[in-house]
Design an enzyme around this catalytic site. Structure first.
Site, PDB file in Angstrom:
ATOM      1  CB  SER A 286       5.343  -1.844  11.681  1.00  0.00           C
ATOM      2  OG  SER A 286       4.290  -0.690  12.532  1.00  0.00           O
TER       3      SER A 286
ATOM      4  N   GLY B 290       2.877  -1.179   4.577  1.00  0.00           N
ATOM      5  CA  GLY B 290       2.601   0.724   4.035  1.00  0.00           C
ATOM      6  C   GLY B 290       4.272   0.425   3.984  1.00  0.00           C
ATOM      7  N   GLY B 291       4.397   1.183   4.781  1.00  0.00           N
ATOM      8  CA  GLY B 291       6.372   1.929   4.851  1.00  0.00           C
ATOM      9  C   GLY B 291       7.065   1.603   3.567  1.00  0.00           C
TER      10      GLY B 291
ATOM     11  CG  HIS C  15      -5.558   1.565   5.736  1.00  0.00           C
ATOM     12  ND1 HIS C  15      -5.520   2.849   6.332  1.00  0.00           N
ATOM     13  CD2 HIS C  15      -4.455   1.045   4.868  1.00  0.00           C
ATOM     14  CE1 HIS C  15      -3.777   2.720   6.329  1.00  0.00           C
ATOM     15  NE2 HIS C  15      -3.662   1.209   6.153  1.00  0.00           N
TER      16      HIS C  15
ATOM     17  CD  GLU D  58      -3.206  -2.999   7.345  1.00  0.00           C
ATOM     18  OE1 GLU D  58      -2.500  -2.748   7.020  1.00  0.00           O
ATOM     19  OE2 GLU D  58      -4.262  -1.724   7.260  1.00  0.00           O
TER      20      GLU D  58
ATOM     21  N   GLY E  73       2.727   2.130  10.438  1.00  0.00           N
ATOM     22  CA  GLY E  73       3.010   2.709  10.429  1.00  0.00           C
ATOM     23  C   GLY E  73       4.738   3.729  12.067  1.00  0.00           C
TER      24      GLY E  73
ATOM     25  CD  GLU F  91      -2.937   5.229   6.713  1.00  0.00           C
ATOM     26  OE1 GLU F  91      -2.453   5.546   5.537  1.00  0.00           O
ATOM     27  OE2 GLU F  91      -1.744   5.219   7.538  1.00  0.00           O
TER      28      GLU F  91
ATOM     29  CG  ASN G 220      -1.842   1.463   1.288  1.00  0.00           C
ATOM     30  OD1 ASN G 220      -1.984   1.869   0.631  1.00  0.00           O
ATOM     31  ND2 ASN G 220      -2.545   1.192   2.438  1.00  0.00           N
ATOM     32  CD1 TRP G 221       3.299   0.407  -3.141  1.00  0.00           C
ATOM     33  CD2 TRP G 221       4.219   2.159  -4.306  1.00  0.00           C
ATOM     34  NE1 TRP G 221       3.902   0.528  -3.718  1.00  0.00           N
ATOM     35  CE2 TRP G 221       3.793   1.300  -5.022  1.00  0.00           C
ATOM     36  CE3 TRP G 221       3.908   2.973  -5.720  1.00  0.00           C
ATOM     37  CZ2 TRP G 221       4.986   0.847  -5.777  1.00  0.00           C
ATOM     38  CZ3 TRP G 221       3.974   2.958  -6.638  1.00  0.00           C
ATOM     39  CH2 TRP G 221       5.110   1.797  -7.200  1.00  0.00           C
ATOM     40  CE  LYS G 222       0.382   3.512   4.425  1.00  0.00           C
ATOM     41  NZ  LYS G 222       0.066   3.349   6.092  1.00  0.00           N
TER      42      LYS G 222
HETATM   43  C1  PEP Z   1      -0.711  -0.012   5.787  1.00  0.00           C
HETATM   44  O1  PEP Z   1      -0.258   0.739   5.174  1.00  0.00           O
HETATM   45  O2  PEP Z   1      -1.727  -0.875   5.516  1.00  0.00           O
HETATM   46  C2  PEP Z   1      -0.132  -0.617   6.662  1.00  0.00           C
HETATM   47  C3  PEP Z   1       0.685  -2.167   8.052  1.00  0.00           C
HETATM   48  O3  PEP Z   1       1.149   0.432   7.263  1.00  0.00           O
HETATM   49  P1  PEP Z   1       3.381   0.250   7.495  1.00  0.00           P
HETATM   50  O4  PEP Z   1       3.688  -1.571   6.606  1.00  0.00           O
HETATM   51  O5  PEP Z   1       3.248   0.985   7.450  1.00  0.00           O
HETATM   52  O6  PEP Z   1       2.989  -0.293   9.215  1.00  0.00           O
END
Ligand code: PEP
Length: 251
Positions: free
Chosen positions: A213, A234-235, A95, A167, A173, A97, A9-11
């Protein structure tokens, strides 16, 4: 058997030019892999570029959200047919966010899942508790409400072919990852709930990803858990080598 799915997920990162560069680096880093699916979800404005760059790679493409209607006067929104037309096979829905910053409710998540299915997009439905909810003992109730709210009205076949992502909000994050045992406990509970909502076959075939993470140094132990069927990343998905290592998890 459930094929592991490793999804990035590049956000709100990457212009089309940056997207092309990241996908080229990812393809070079990934090499061969089998018995797993790989997916990336760049921002809407980079999906067309991503589709071109992914051509022939087998890597799947997802939107990070979609509207519940297929067209209409909804300024700024993106509809399911637009995602399908640009080459998406999946859509991330609900999600945390979006729930936290954009008022996404369980009701809207349910409508969006229907829109995805109507447009032949596999929904990747995110659920998860906040730290406050976990620490006050509400975790199970929150997740049950989110899963029932999202999938409760669907037929068993649709549930079986959907993807869920557990999640925990406190792990997204933050660098704070759920332990494999913590994640497994929730994944098993979600699968049992799917058995109640749908049936045993649907529960056994629905893939449940862990997100929060996920990194090269923790993916192996997470993926060793019996009910963890992949990762929503994500990251680390913005670093080609890290994401490639996550795809090549060993368990
Ligand atoms: C996400 O954006 O769904 C996520 C899990 O981010 P991260 O891996 O950065 O925690």
């Amino acid at each position: 058997m459930r094929t592991p799915l490793l999804a990035g997920n590049w956000k709100m990162h990457c212009t089309p030019t940056e997207t092309a560069a990241l996908i080229q680096e990812l393809r070079a880093s990934l090499g061969d892999y089998d018995q797993r699916e790989v997916l990336v979800a760049p921002p809407f404005t980079a999906l067309a570029t991503a589709a071109t760059e992914l051509d022939g790679s087998g890597i799947l493409l997802a939107g990070q959200d979609l509207h519940w209607e297929d067209s209409g006067a909804f300024t700024g929104e993106i509809a399911g047919p637009m995602l399908t037309a640009v080459g998406c096979s999946h859509a991330i829905i609900g999600h945390s966010e979006r729930r936290q910053y954009f008022g996404e409710t369980d009701g809207r998540v349910a409508l969006k899942i229907r829109a995805a299915l109507r447009n032949r997009l596999v929904p990747i439905v995110c659920v998860g508790e906040t730290l406050e909810e976990r620490e006050s003992g509400q975790m199970t109730d929150v997740i049950e409400r989110q899963v029932r709210g999202a999938l409760g009205a669907l037929d068993a076949r649709s549930i079986g072919s959907s993807v869920l992502a557990y999640e925990p909000v406190w792990a997204i994050g933050t660098g704070r990852v759920a332990t494999p045992d913590q994640a497994q406990e929730v994944h098993a509970a979600i699968r049992a709930l799917l058995g109640e909502i749908a049936d045993a076959d649907a529960a056994a075939s629905c893939r449940i990803l862990y997100g929060g993470s996920v990194k090269p140094d923790n993916v192996d132990t997470l993926m060793a858990q019996p009910d963890i069927d992949g990762a929503l990343v994500g990251g680390a998905s913005l670093k080609a080598k890290d994401f490639a290592r996550i795809v090549h998890f060993q368990s």
